[in-house]
Design an enzyme around this catalytic site. Structure first.
Site, PDB file in Angstrom:
ATOM      1  N   GLU A  29      -0.871  -9.264  -1.219  1.00 12.36           N
ATOM      2  CA  GLU A  29      -2.326  -9.495  -1.157  1.00 12.36           C
ATOM      3  C   GLU A  29      -2.928  -9.515  -2.561  1.00 12.36           C
ATOM      4  O   GLU A  29      -3.800 -10.341  -2.864  1.00 12.36           O
ATOM      5  CB  GLU A  29      -2.995  -8.422  -0.278  1.00 12.36           C
ATOM      6  CG  GLU A  29      -2.648  -8.636   1.193  1.00 12.36           C
ATOM      7  CD  GLU A  29      -3.130  -7.527   2.099  1.00 12.36           C
ATOM      8  OE1 GLU A  29      -2.838  -6.356   1.807  1.00 12.36           O
ATOM      9  OE2 GLU A  29      -3.791  -7.837   3.109  1.00 12.36           O
TER      10      GLU A  29
ATOM     11  N   ALA B 111       0.866  -1.181   0.000  1.00 10.65           N
ATOM     12  CA  ALA B 111       0.000   0.000   0.000  1.00 10.65           C
ATOM     13  C   ALA B 111       0.903   1.232   0.000  1.00 10.65           C
ATOM     14  O   ALA B 111       2.067   1.148   0.396  1.00 10.65           O
ATOM     15  CB  ALA B 111      -0.866  -0.008   1.252  1.00 10.65           C
TER      16      ALA B 111
HETATM   17  C1  3H9 Z   1       0.459  -2.408   3.335  1.00  6.05           C
HETATM   18  O1  3H9 Z   1       0.726  -2.860   2.263  1.00  6.05           O
HETATM   19  C2  3H9 Z   1      -0.880  -2.515   3.976  1.00  6.05           C
HETATM   20  C3  3H9 Z   1      -1.825  -3.446   3.281  1.00  6.05           C
HETATM   21  O2  3H9 Z   1      -1.817  -4.719   3.835  1.00  6.05           O
HETATM   22  C4  3H9 Z   1      -3.255  -3.010   3.457  1.00  6.05           C
HETATM   23  C5  3H9 Z   1      -3.731  -1.916   2.650  1.00  6.05           C
HETATM   24  C6  3H9 Z   1      -5.202  -1.716   2.732  1.00  6.05           C
HETATM   25  N1  3H9 Z   1       4.722   3.430   0.122  1.00  6.05           N
HETATM   26  O3  3H9 Z   1      13.346   1.298   0.687  1.00  6.05           O
HETATM   27  P1  3H9 Z   1      13.845   2.073  -0.482  1.00  6.05           P
HETATM   28  C7  3H9 Z   1       9.574   4.715  -1.043  1.00  6.05           C
HETATM   29  S1  3H9 Z   1       1.615  -1.560   4.239  1.00  6.05           S
HETATM   30  C8  3H9 Z   1       5.239   4.629  -0.182  1.00  6.05           C
HETATM   31  O4  3H9 Z   1      15.040   2.909  -0.308  1.00  6.05           O
HETATM   32  P2  3H9 Z   1      14.755  -0.286  -1.868  1.00  6.05           P
HETATM   33  C9  3H9 Z   1      10.594   5.084   0.005  1.00  6.05           C
HETATM   34  O5  3H9 Z   1      10.060   5.995   0.932  1.00  6.05           O
HETATM   35  C10 3H9 Z   1       3.044  -1.504   3.200  1.00  6.05           C
HETATM   36  N2  3H9 Z   1       6.551   4.828  -0.446  1.00  6.05           N
HETATM   37  O6  3H9 Z   1      14.063   1.127  -1.779  1.00  6.05           O
HETATM   38  C11 3H9 Z   1      11.717   5.668  -0.834  1.00  6.05           C
HETATM   39  O7  3H9 Z   1      11.339   6.985  -1.162  1.00  6.05           O
HETATM   40  P3  3H9 Z   1      12.421   8.130  -1.386  1.00  6.05           P
HETATM   41  C12 3H9 Z   1       3.772  -2.764   3.245  1.00  6.05           C
HETATM   42  C13 3H9 Z   1       7.359   3.772  -0.395  1.00  6.05           C
HETATM   43  O8  3H9 Z   1      14.921  -0.539  -3.315  1.00  6.05           O
HETATM   44  C14 3H9 Z   1      11.654   4.818  -2.101  1.00  6.05           C
HETATM   45  O9  3H9 Z   1      10.357   4.226  -2.115  1.00  6.05           O
HETATM   46  N3  3H9 Z   1       4.961  -2.635   2.473  1.00  6.05           N
HETATM   47  C15 3H9 Z   1       6.884   2.491  -0.071  1.00  6.05           C
HETATM   48  O10 3H9 Z   1      15.919  -0.373  -0.958  1.00  6.05           O
HETATM   49  C16 3H9 Z   1      12.696   3.727  -2.162  1.00  6.05           C
HETATM   50  O11 3H9 Z   1      12.617   2.955  -0.980  1.00  6.05           O
HETATM   51  C17 3H9 Z   1       6.143  -2.313   3.030  1.00  6.05           C
HETATM   52  O12 3H9 Z   1       6.255  -2.099   4.200  1.00  6.05           O
HETATM   53  C18 3H9 Z   1       5.491   2.335   0.188  1.00  6.05           C
HETATM   54  N4  3H9 Z   1       4.956   1.145   0.482  1.00  6.05           N
HETATM   55  O13 3H9 Z   1      13.668  -1.303  -1.300  1.00  6.05           O
HETATM   56  C19 3H9 Z   1       7.310  -2.285   2.070  1.00  6.05           C
HETATM   57  N5  3H9 Z   1       7.921   1.614  -0.087  1.00  6.05           N
HETATM   58  O14 3H9 Z   1      13.230   7.696  -2.553  1.00  6.05           O
HETATM   59  C20 3H9 Z   1       8.128  -1.090   2.295  1.00  6.05           C
HETATM   60  C21 3H9 Z   1       9.007   2.335  -0.428  1.00  6.05           C
HETATM   61  O15 3H9 Z   1      11.590   9.340  -1.604  1.00  6.05           O
HETATM   62  N6  3H9 Z   1       9.140  -0.938   1.320  1.00  6.05           N
HETATM   63  N7  3H9 Z   1       8.676   3.629  -0.603  1.00  6.05           N
HETATM   64  O16 3H9 Z   1      13.218   8.177  -0.110  1.00  6.05           O
HETATM   65  C22 3H9 Z   1      10.285  -1.672   1.273  1.00  6.05           C
HETATM   66  O17 3H9 Z   1      10.490  -2.586   2.050  1.00  6.05           O
HETATM   67  C23 3H9 Z   1      11.331  -1.289   0.276  1.00  6.05           C
HETATM   68  O18 3H9 Z   1      11.072   0.026  -0.120  1.00  6.05           O
HETATM   69  C24 3H9 Z   1      11.428  -2.173  -0.986  1.00  6.05           C
HETATM   70  C25 3H9 Z   1      12.451  -1.513  -1.958  1.00  6.05           C
HETATM   71  C26 3H9 Z   1      11.934  -3.560  -0.606  1.00  6.05           C
HETATM   72  C27 3H9 Z   1      10.096  -2.286  -1.694  1.00  6.05           C
END
Ligand code: 3H9
Length: 655
Positions: A110, A68
């Protein structure tokens, strides 16, 4: 056929009857409102167009769907809601295949679970990291995952937030296959091969049977590791519910829980930490500066700190040359490093082959000339200015002109060390926290003359070491120890004012610290701070408030846990209140004529928080810290401040 566009972030193309829908929402294809709307429109189109016999869903770039959009969490929700989009995908009359090309996390997994089949690239990573944000999956994860992999395995994954590789996802049954060819071609072929009548809808499956023992063990393991946090416990409850409640009832309960948790203080704090971590280590003006290439790291000193730094560097894939004073010490250093790697093997963090690979990249020697091969040298010798300055001058005569020199000092002034060298622009501080191979925090100390590419190199190095780098300017103790000193000072003032060390520790532990300050002082040992106070005595402002109790403890030989006595006594290792300390505290109060007053736990926390925030504000105004969130990260990752409170700067803003 030409590309179809359903929103700014969703496009599609029809290939051989299969509509390939691509999510392109850089950087991680998060499920923003535009993505959700585009997906809904794409499925609407696919339903109505008879030329479409199936759908493949994939992500552009290196992510499938990162979850999300966390940035939307604090704002009013915008339709269509993710659970509705997902239900539509699951119920879709034509086969839908997820081509999971990279990270499929949270809401991304999901979406994949609602597809009728899942094909993953070998590099795909899958999981539900929601608990790390203080929430549970909110679009069916807790109800659909157990229907695929069973209750025990689903509890393990969802309550821990553990991310699994494509290979493990295949073994668990989350994905149907891992594609070693062209993922999209395989997914299209797969979608064509399934008849609409034979699609397998995850939500309609019955849960694979599992033993009660396995379920109970998974639940109790998860709750133990949760240490009182709400989200993991709720995740366990919801996954268990999947076993007894019909899908729709389970989904409704999951949604209610998700919304309650999403709106909680804990989730707001953990979101702050999430974005703080992404902002940390970014330095204005450094974006276009290329880091230098690092292949070989020299580490001078292989004691407690140096051996931890060495293991960290070996884990990062670097060659390491460890330097010791003589052959015997080098042998001991190598043994210490091998011992740390043995522990990593025992705990499953490294396998036997990984240990051998790491040792093959390690040399420990007394021959300093070998540092001519090093691209960066990190010193981890005794924290004494004369020792370090002399070492840097020697290094100057050995290393190449392009080699970076880093000091791991905790309290000395790295500008003074740099000034003693021929090329101060190549010097900076790398303040690791002990044990250096475990602790994520790394204060990167930007000295007065540090060249921009030297700083950029240190930040790139930190990332490859898996560290969380926070840039600090030069000041005594850098960001963390400056705040910690203020915290220590205030805690001692409060003891003098009437609170007992145990009351203060209990208040902080109830707030979420693993240990209160006095228990920490005893664990770390009181003598180093005592020596520093004695050094500072001559220059201390006589009008400054000074609490003598810690000095008296040291004068009485009470240096903390290792001497069995400090702020507490430790009979048989158990922390207990010592009447002798109580008497010392009462005497110190009486000498100053202080009438002790009582404190509530909330007053204790408020006063300590204020002391930390005041010092934090000073660090910001002095330009030592670039942003308040950096200070939060330092305190969370180096000093036990509870992440669920977001760090002192964030917490104070919320109070
Ligand atoms: C969810 O899904 C709830 C659902 O069950 C229910 C919904 C109804 N959103 O980490 P990085 C941005 S909760 C917005 O350095 P990497 C991050 O801020 C979510 N922004 O990259 C950064 O921005 P900036 C569950 C996001 O390549 C940029 O992307 N998901 C999100 O090292 C790069 O991030 C998570 O908790 C997001 N969801 O790793 C996953 N994710 O460049 C969270 C990232 O401006 N994310 N950003 O600083 C991660 O674990 C890692 O970002 C990922 C990539 C592995 C995807």
């Amino acid at each position: 056929m030409s590309a179809l566009r359903f929103s700014d972030t969703i496009s599609a193309a029809l290939t051989d009857g299969i509509l390939v829908v691509t999510i392109d929402n850089a950087p991680v294809n998060a499920l923003s409102s535009d993505v959700r709307a585009g997906l809904a429109a794409a499925f609407e189109y696919a339903e109505k167009d008879d030329a479409v016999v199936g759908v493949v869903l994939t992500g552009a770039g290196s992510s499938f769907i990162g979850g999300a959009d966390i940035k939307e969490f604090g704002k009013p929700p915008v339709e269509p809601h993710l659970p509705d989009v997902i239900s539509r995908i699951e119920a879709f009359a034509k086969p839908v295949v997820a081509a999971i090309n990279g990270a499929g996390l949270g809401g991304g997994l999901e979406v994949a679970l609602a597809c009728h089949r899942r094909l993953a690239a070998p590099s795909a990573k899958l999981g539900f990291p929601e608990v790390k944000l203080g929430i549970v999956p909110g679009a069916g994860g807790t109800q659909r995952l157990p229907r695929l992999i069973g209750i025990a395995a689903a509890i393990d994954m969802i309550a821990s937030g553990r991310i699994v590789s494509a290979a493990e996802a295949l073994k668990l049954g989350i994905v149907d296959s891992v594609s070693n060819n062209i993922l999209l071609a395989d997914a299209i072929a797969d979608a064509k091969s399934i008849s609409a009548a034979a699609v397998r809808r995850t939500g309609y499956l019955s849960i694979p049977s599992g033993t009660v023992e396995a379920i109970e063990k998974a639940a109790s393991d998860a709750l133990r590791k949760a240490r009182g946090q709400r989200a993991p416990a709720e995740a366990v409850r919801l996954v268990r519910l999947a076993a007894t409640a019909p899908l729709l009832e389970g989904l409704a309960e999951e949604r209610r829980t998700f919304i309650t948790l999403r709106d909680s203080e804990e989730a707001a704090a953990l979101r702050h930490v999430f974005f703080a971590e992404r902002a940390a280590g970014k330095v204005e003006g450094l974006e276009a500066v290329a880091p230098r290439k690092i292949e070989t790291i020299g580490i001078v000193g292989t004691g407690l700190m140096g051996s931890g730094i060495t293991v960290s560097a070996l884990n990062g894939g670097y060659r390491v040359i460890g330097i010791e004073q003589n052959a015997e010490a080098a042998e001991k250093g190598r043994d210490r490093i091998a011992g740390l790697l043995d522990k990593a093997v025992q705990s499953g963090r490294v396998d036997a082959a990984g240990r051998e690979d790491r040792l093959s990249r390690l040399t420990v020697t007394a021959d300093m000339q070998q540092l001519v091969q090093a691209d960066i040298v990190i010193e981890a010798v005794f924290d004494d200015l004369a020792v370090k300055t002399e070492l840097f001058q020697r290094l100057d005569g050995i290393v190449r002109a392009d080699t970076i020199l880093a000091t791991n000092t905790s309290y000395l002034d790295p500008d003074v060390i740099a000034a003693a060298t021929k090329l101060p622009e190549r010097v900076l501080g790398l303040h690791f926290f002990s044990p250096a191979h475990i602790m994520r925090l790394l204060e990167v100390v930007n000295c007065k003359k540090t060249a921009p590419d030297v700083l950029a190199t240190a930040l790139a190095l930190a990332k490859r070491l898996g560290k969380l780098p926070v840039v600090s300017g030069v000041t005594e103790g850098f960001i963390g120890n400056r705040i910690f000193s203020a915290y220590r000072r205030e805690a001692e003032y409060m003891v003098e004012d009437g609170a007992s060390p145990q009351e203060i520790d209990a208040a902080l532990e109830a707030y979420g610290f693993p240990m209160g300050p006095f228990a920490v002082f005893d664990m770390a040992g009181l003598e180093i701070a005592w020596a520093r106070r004695k050094r500072q005595a001559a220059t201390r402002d006589p009008s400054e408030r000074y609490v003598v109790i810690a000095d008296r403890l040291c004068e009485a030989g009470r240096f903390g846990q290792k001497t069995g006595r400090g702020w507490y006594a430790y009979p048989e290792g158990n922390r207990t209140v010592d009447p002798e300390v109580t008497a010392m505290i009462e005497a110190a109060r009486a000498e100053k004529g202080i009438v002790p007053k009582s404190f509530t736990a909330d007053e204790i926390v408020s006063r300590l928080l204020k002391a930390m925030v005041d010092e934090g504000d000073t660090l910001l105004s002095e330009g030592i810290a670039a942003r308040a969130s950096d200070i939060d990260l330092v305190m969370i990752n180096g000093y036990g401040f509870p992440a669920s409170k977001g760090g002192p700067m964030f917490a104070a803003g919320r109070r």
